[in-house]
Design a protein around this motif. Structure first.
Motif, PDB file in Angstrom:
ATOM      1  N   ALA A 184       0.793  -1.233   0.000  1.00 50.53           N
ATOM      2  CA  ALA A 184       0.000   0.000   0.000  1.00 50.53           C
ATOM      3  C   ALA A 184       0.828   1.288   0.000  1.00 50.53           C
ATOM      4  N   PRO A 185       1.886   1.429   0.837  1.00 52.74           N
ATOM      5  CA  PRO A 185       2.607   2.707   0.846  1.00 52.74           C
ATOM      6  C   PRO A 185       3.150   3.117  -0.526  1.00 52.74           C
ATOM      7  N   VAL A 186       3.767   2.175  -1.236  1.00 52.05           N
ATOM      8  CA  VAL A 186       4.321   2.502  -2.556  1.00 52.05           C
ATOM      9  C   VAL A 186       3.190   2.749  -3.556  1.00 52.05           C
ATOM     10  N   GLN A 187       2.120   1.979  -3.464  1.00 51.30           N
ATOM     11  CA  GLN A 187       0.985   2.192  -4.358  1.00 51.30           C
ATOM     12  C   GLN A 187       0.369   3.585  -4.144  1.00 51.30           C
ATOM     13  N   GLU A 188       0.337   4.015  -2.880  1.00 51.32           N
ATOM     14  CA  GLU A 188      -0.208   5.352  -2.592  1.00 51.32           C
ATOM     15  C   GLU A 188       0.705   6.453  -3.127  1.00 51.32           C
ATOM     16  N   ILE A 189       2.016   6.227  -3.040  1.00 49.59           N
ATOM     17  CA  ILE A 189       2.952   7.204  -3.606  1.00 49.59           C
ATOM     18  C   ILE A 189       2.779   7.273  -5.116  1.00 49.59           C
ATOM     19  N   LYS A 190       2.616   6.109  -5.738  1.00 49.36           N
ATOM     20  CA  LYS A 190       2.381   6.075  -7.185  1.00 49.36           C
ATOM     21  C   LYS A 190       1.115   6.852  -7.550  1.00 49.36           C
ATOM     22  N   LYS A 191       0.060   6.647  -6.783  1.00 52.43           N
ATOM     23  CA  LYS A 191      -1.197   7.335  -7.058  1.00 52.43           C
ATOM     24  C   LYS A 191      -1.069   8.842  -6.882  1.00 52.43           C
ATOM     25  N   SER A 192      -0.249   9.257  -5.898  1.00 53.94           N
ATOM     26  CA  SER A 192      -0.093  10.690  -5.628  1.00 53.94           C
ATOM     27  C   SER A 192       0.623  11.417  -6.755  1.00 53.94           C
ATOM     28  N   ALA A 193       1.275  10.661  -7.655  1.00 51.38           N
ATOM     29  CA  ALA A 193       1.921  11.288  -8.815  1.00 51.38           C
ATOM     30  C   ALA A 193       0.897  11.931  -9.746  1.00 51.38           C
ATOM     31  N   ASP A 194      -0.369  11.528  -9.620  1.00 54.69           N
ATOM     32  CA  ASP A 194      -1.419  12.114 -10.469  1.00 54.69           C
ATOM     33  C   ASP A 194      -1.508  13.624 -10.287  1.00 54.69           C
ATOM     34  N   THR A 195      -1.188  14.103  -9.083  1.00 50.75           N
ATOM     35  CA  THR A 195      -1.341  15.532  -8.788  1.00 50.75           C
ATOM     36  C   THR A 195      -0.004  16.258  -8.690  1.00 50.75           C
ATOM     37  N   GLY A 196       1.084  15.616  -9.160  1.00 49.58           N
ATOM     38  CA  GLY A 196       2.347  16.320  -9.262  1.00 49.58           C
ATOM     39  C   GLY A 196       3.398  15.906  -8.245  1.00 49.58           C
ATOM     40  N   PRO A 197       4.597  16.466  -8.382  1.00 47.75           N
ATOM     41  CA  PRO A 197       5.711  16.071  -7.519  1.00 47.75           C
ATOM     42  C   PRO A 197       5.538  16.455  -6.055  1.00 47.75           C
ATOM     43  N   ALA A 198       4.818  17.532  -5.767  1.00 44.79           N
ATOM     44  CA  ALA A 198       4.687  17.970  -4.368  1.00 44.79           C
ATOM     45  C   ALA A 198       3.943  16.930  -3.536  1.00 44.79           C
ATOM     46  N   THR A 199       2.793  16.450  -4.041  1.00 45.07           N
ATOM     47  CA  THR A 199       2.028  15.452  -3.287  1.00 45.07           C
ATOM     48  C   THR A 199       2.764  14.117  -3.233  1.00 45.07           C
ATOM     49  N   LEU A 200       3.496  13.797  -4.296  1.00 43.19           N
ATOM     50  CA  LEU A 200       4.283  12.570  -4.286  1.00 43.19           C
ATOM     51  C   LEU A 200       5.365  12.623  -3.206  1.00 43.19           C
ATOM     52  N   LEU A 201       6.029  13.770  -3.089  1.00 42.54           N
ATOM     53  CA  LEU A 201       7.052  13.929  -2.059  1.00 42.54           C
ATOM     54  C   LEU A 201       6.446  13.839  -0.660  1.00 42.54           C
TER      55      LEU A 201
END
Length: 777
Positions: free
Chosen positions: A389-406
């Motif tokens: 789940a943690p990595v999958q959530e990081i992958k999903k957060s890429a949808d809204t750009g680098p800030a949310t991914l970080l």
């Protein structure tokens, strides 16, 4: 060892058997090496890329050796005087005889510590250098095997890593056993030198290799992927060879030396506390059993190697299951043998003179350590594994750009650090429960508990062969993928497309196994540091007794009280040091990667992208090498001088607070950086595995991909430079403090010479800070 009272023939045979097992581990490494070198090396183009990687790695290690040898010579002299200027211990007098003068005994001990330091340094260097060279030999063979079979590629990659694991096991056990055979009950003095030598070399190789690899990696990603839109390991990227070289000098040479010193230091802490218990009740079993445990671990690791198998058709999940199966097999075998050995040696053979508290406590502490390694393995896999789940959530957060991914990666790293800290805390608490009530004397009881903590550390790294194999697997798979990408750039053969996917799967698993090994290494650092903290209290109290301080006023009786302002000051300084150390390491990567970006842009401007000229790979290698060598001495100086300065200026109690601060702060920071960086990396790989579509914002070249590259480049120096380097740094500080503690007691009265020494060390630290701030030319 023959100088112990009441040593039995069984114990002598056991010690020599452990010596034989150490040799067996080295022989097994030689056998595996022969097997790996017999494997196919692929096409001419593959060998050409491989040759460039090999030449760059060899050149870096030669330059690194020139940088560190002068400091090794200087510290060897310091090791001699660190013992010679203080009176010998009671155990040393027992070993060398009461007829020998104290000056002569100190002379022997000084030479012993200096020679132990050389042994530790050389063995750590051998493990790192040979481990890296075997990784370089293995990567092209993995790439070649991937053209035909997933299972064969997995086997070659894992067994190549096992060579380094067996070197770590064999040399670590050999050095400790030889020192114990000669010095007997006085072995701790020489073992401290042995541990410090291995730890310092690991710091050099981990810091230097980490800066090299991430300067090249960050620079290659920023200018190649983000600016020029090149795929991973594109041969047109001038920094691609430096990136592949960095995987070897950082993740192979650096991590191999790192695990080796962890292996050494946990054994040193166990033997030191074992000698303390021997002094309390006369049972040599406390000292011999840790060596037996380590011998069992070597045998179990060899057996577990053969449990790592894969089918011809497999995936990354299959590889992770196979590697974990090998680890669990070794863990189960070793745990059973721990109890059998303990029952036979610590119960059956001592029935006329039973061990205080019973035979079962020590193997149980070791088993808890094995469980700790498995738990850290699982927690790290949960937070960095591609399918969790943690990595999958990081992958999903890429949808809204680098800030949310970080932000998502930072949050995952923070949470993982909490779980790791709780697991380590539970392990230490388990040692308290296991050894509770063994001795009515409260001071002796603490020694038993700390011995239990040391045994959990020994248990945790019992399966070092498996741990190092898991770690080396990562860069070997990464390099194999890079060789395939560069050698098969223009080919559309379905077999080669399948081979690329096999290597991509193994590479993703390798990111997780590297993170797991780093988690185990930092966990072992904390366990060993807690054990050495107990040894620090014992040695300082002994030094205080020698200058006439009564028992009730010695540090073991009074303790280290945080309500004492100087202790709290020491704790604050200790807690701050990992952050300063990490800052310098990451700044070094930032400065060097900027230079690589500029160099790549220069070459792109000359026509490299259009194919007008060939890229000059050597320039990026030279930039990374220069940056790495520049930081070695300043960061080592910071780690060595700071604890001595705190001790001389503020006293042994403040130095104790300093140690507590660095252990707590360093553990939390290191785990955060390791796991956040690993999670960002695997999230990026998941996006790269998607079908490329600019319209759907998926796959390589998409905005989501660019956001994930930002996360990966931020995480790279965290997980591969600063985070892992904190492990040897913490242990360098602890061993230096342990050796410096008695000296600080001797010179507690501030004469002009002491103030001069304080001033010189302060100047050295300031100089190191200023040197680290200078920009690479």
């Amino acid at each position: 060892m023959y100088y112990f009272e009441r040593i039995t023939s069984f114990e002598i045979i056991s010690i020599w058997s452990v010596f034989g097992v150490a040799i067996l581990g080295l022989i097994y490494a030689a056998i595996l090496r022969k097997q790996i070198l017999a494997e196919d090396t692929g096409t001419e183009k593959m060998r050409e890329v491989w040759g460039a990687i090999r030449d760059g790695a060899d050149a870096y290690l030669r330059q690194q050796l020139k940088t560190i040898i002068p400091l090794i010579v200087l510290l060897t002299i310091a090791m001699f005087f660190s013992v010679y200027i203080i009176p010998p211990s009671h155990e040393a007098i027992m070993r060398f005889g009461r007829d020998m003068s104290e000056e002569t005994i100190s002379l022997y001990l000084g030479f012993g510590r200096a020679i132990g330091f050389i042994f530790g340094s050389v063995f750590s260097l051998i493990v790192g250098q040979i481990g890296m060279r075997m990784a370089v030999q293995g990567n092209v063979r993995v790439a070649s095997a991937a053209r035909y079979s997933f299972g064969e590629a997995l086997r070659i990659a894992y067994r190549t890593g096992t060579i380094t694991g067996m070197l770590t096991d064999g040399l670590g056990l050999l050095g400790g056993t030889v020192i114990f055979i000669y010095f007997g009950v006085a072995a701790p003095d020489a073992l401290l030198g042995f541990g410090f030598g291995g730890t310092l070399l690991a710091l050099f190789m981990r810091v230097g290799g980490g800066i090299f690899t991430k300067a090249a990696d960050v620079g290659a990603d920023l200018v190649g992927k983000v600016e020029a839109g090149l795929p991973e390991d594109d041969p047109r990227n001038p920094a691609v060879i430096a990136d592949l070289v960095g995987d070897n000098v950082g993740d192979c040479a650096g991590m191999a030396a790192d695990i080796f010193e962890s292996y050494e230091v946990t054994m040193v802490s166990g033997l030191i506390l074992g000698v303390s218990l021997y002094a309390i009740n006369g049972h040599i079993e406390w000292i011999i059993y840790p060596l037996i445990v380590r011998g069992i671990g070597v045998l179990a690791s060899i057996i577990g190697t053969y449990a790592v198998k894969g089918d011809d058709e497999g995936s990354g999940q299959d590889a992770m299951k196979a590697i974990f199966k090998g680890f669990l097999s070794s863990a189960a075998i070793s745990t059973v043998l721990f109890y059998i050995a303990a029952y036979a040696y610590m119960h059956y053979l001592t029935i006329d003179n039973p061990l205080p508290g019973g035979w079962w406590r020590t193997p149980t502490a070791v088993a808890v350590g094995v469980g700790l390694a498995i738990l850290i393995d699982r927690v790290t896999e949960v937070f960095t594994g591609s399918h969790n789940a943690p990595v999958q959530e990081i992958k999903k957060s890429a949808d809204t750009g680098p800030a949310t991914l970080l932000l998502q990666g930072i949050a995952a790293g923070y949470e993982s650090s909490v779980w790791s800290a709780l697991i380590i805390a539970a392990t230490i608490f388990a040692s308290i429960l296991i050894f509770n009530g063994v001795d009515p004397d409260p001071i002796n009881q603490v020694t038993y508990i700390l011995y239990g903590v040391a045994m959990t550390g020994i248990g945790m790294l019992t399966l070092t062969g498996n741990n190092v194999a898991m770690d080396s697997f990562g860069p070997i798979a990464d390099n194999a993928a890079g060789i395939g990408q560069m050698a098969w750039q223009d080919e559309k053969d379905e077999k080669l497309v399948k081979a690329k996917q096999i290597m991509a799967d193994l590479d993703s698993v390798g990111n997780t196994t590297k993170a797991i090994t780093k988690g185990i290494a930092i966990g072992s650092a904390v366990i060993a540091a807690v054990s050495l903290f107990g040894s620090y209290m014992v040695d300082v109290s002994r030094a205080q007794a020698l200058i006439g301080i009564p028992l009730v006023e010695q540090i073991r009786s009074v303790g280290i009280r945080v309500d004492y302002p100087l202790v709290f000051i020491g704790a604050l300084i200790g807690a701050a040091l990992p952050w300063l150390f990490s800052s310098f390491a990451i700044q070094a990567v930032s400065r060097a990667s900027s230079l690589i970006v500029k160099e790549c842009r220069r070459q792109f401007g000359l026509g490299v992208l259009e194919g007008t000229i060939d890229p000059d790979y050597k320039e990026a290698v030279n930039i990374s090498t220069s940056a790495a060598q520049k930081e070695l001495i300043p960061l080592a100086t910071l780690s060595i001088l700071t604890p001595i300065l705190v001790g001389l200026a503020l006293g042994v109690e403040a130095l104790g607070g300093f140690l507590a601060g660095i252990i707590l702060s360093g553990q939390l920071l290191a785990v955060f950086m390791n796991n956040a960086g690993g999670a960002w990396d695997n999230a990026k790989k998941l996006i790269e595995d998607e079908e490329s579509s600019i319209e759907n914002n998926t796959g390589k070249g998409s905005e989501r991909h660019k956001a994930s590259i930002v996360g990966d480049t931020v995480g790279d120096p965290m997980k591969d430079t600063a985070g892992p380097a904190l492990n040897p740094m913490i242990k360098v500080v602890n061993i230096v403090s342990l050796m410096a503690g008695p000296v600080v007691v001797q010179y507690s009265e501030k004469s002009w010479g002491v103030w001069l020494a304080i001033g010189l060390m302060l100047a050295g630290i300031v100089y190191s800070v200023m040197t680290s701030k200078k920009t690479v030319k």
